[in-house]
Enzyme design. Sequence first.
Site, PDB file in Angstrom:
ATOM      1  CB  ALA A   1     -22.406  -2.559  -3.346  1.00 48.50           C
TER       2      ALA A   1
ATOM      3  CB  CYS B   1      -4.290 -13.899  -1.008  1.00 45.23           C
ATOM      4  SG  CYS B   1      -5.880 -14.303  -1.272  1.00 45.23           S
TER       5      CYS B   1
ATOM      6  NE  ARG C   1      -2.776  -1.554   3.531  1.00 44.16           N
ATOM      7  CZ  ARG C   1      -3.551  -2.897   4.371  1.00 44.16           C
ATOM      8  NH1 ARG C   1      -3.877  -2.955   3.488  1.00 44.16           N
ATOM      9  NH2 ARG C   1      -2.583  -2.975   5.212  1.00 44.16           N
TER      10      ARG C   1
ATOM     11  CG  ASP D   1      -5.439  -8.105  -2.460  1.00 43.15           C
ATOM     12  OD1 ASP D   1      -5.345  -8.703  -2.991  1.00 43.15           O
ATOM     13  OD2 ASP D   1      -5.218  -6.689  -1.154  1.00 43.15           O
TER      14      ASP D   1
END
Length: 391
Positions: free
Chosen positions: A275, A335, A210, A295
């Site tokens: 959203a 991840c 970040r 991400d």
Amino acid sequence: MTTITLKPRKDESVRRFHPWIFSGAIAKIDGHATEGDLVRVVDCNGRFLAIGHYQIGSIAVRILSFVDTDIDTQFYRQRIAEAYAMRQALGLTNAVGNDTYRLVHGEGDNLPGLVVDVYADTAVVQAHSVGMHHARQLVADILVEEVEAIKNVYYKSEGTLPYKAPVTPEDGYLIGEAGNCTASENGLKFHVDWLRGQKTGFFIDQRDNRALLEHYAAGRDVLNMFCYTGGFSFYAMRGGAKTVHSVDSSAKAIELTNRNVALNFGDDTRHRAFAIDAFKFLDDIKDKYDLIILDPPAFAKHQSALRNALHGYQKLNAKAFEQIRHGGILFTFSCSQAVNKEQFRLAVFSAAAQARRQVRILHQLTQAPDHPVNIYHPEGEYLKGLVLYVE
Ligand code: SAH
């Protein structure tokens, strides 16, 4: 204590200090072992190899020690003190404007199955094994004794213990009590909701990435996909982004992002949050953005899902490559522990080729150093990231 004897040659990885014993390596179990018990592991000639927590499943033992020692309060105290000393060495424990860090990172801190995240004066403890579940109160007591800043310890393991574990963990405070809290990272503030949030409430592993993003944000139109609590968004804003759009399919995440942006920047009209499903949003972004962050959650939780996961990464990245402005910068991550660095890079490479863009790698990223990788446990390097310049 139950003794587990390994098959011939199956001691090799243990002698190289790999902290897992797979069920297929076991020749016999003397006595009765219940999930979460401490067990002694010996080679086929009966020589001591390790002590660890027994577990039902493909990983049968998570090793705590390669020397014959008692796994008692003193043992946990020493391991936690070592973990804390490393965070002190990293400058994370007394930093100005930063009271958020991971104190214990499982195998990376020689405590397989245990995660401890610190947010201001609260530690959030997560057990990933029944053995660590049994040790939770001991761990909590040590945390407040060893780390001056910690006053409350919240236990959050309902979602992390093995699915069929013979225990029913209850999330709640082991020590003290606190509501939601406001913590800081590199001088930026954010609300942490460990009661309802994902993981322990915040994705600490992206801290340094970040900070790098902030460096590239000036004057850019930024799109933060899979924003969760909005971490990348508020760094981009501090970095002087022209506009920042945050996207997450969870309405709760969007609410958190808006709250965090307001906490740092008040009513800043540069920011908007949506959203909506990521793939849907990316269908039509045209050339609106010149800094995009991807991400996503782990597409492959297990090896069996690898093919689909790689396909997912390719599809997602291709959508970004096809539309990002010329001279744009893409921060893209995976991840998934089951996806290694080369596989991820290949998926991104295929996506770039599919979009027919000229792409250069500027940075290759991983998790922040308070999520250390035990050198004998390469599986611990789970976060992979690439920063790409797209002509
Ligand atoms: N970048 C974040 C962490 C991302 S976690 C940070 O720095 O903190 C992954 C996020 O992806 C979660 O918030 C989850 O709600 C969101 N997500 C999962 N599937 C999604 C989808 N199909 N579209 C958009 N968001 C999704």
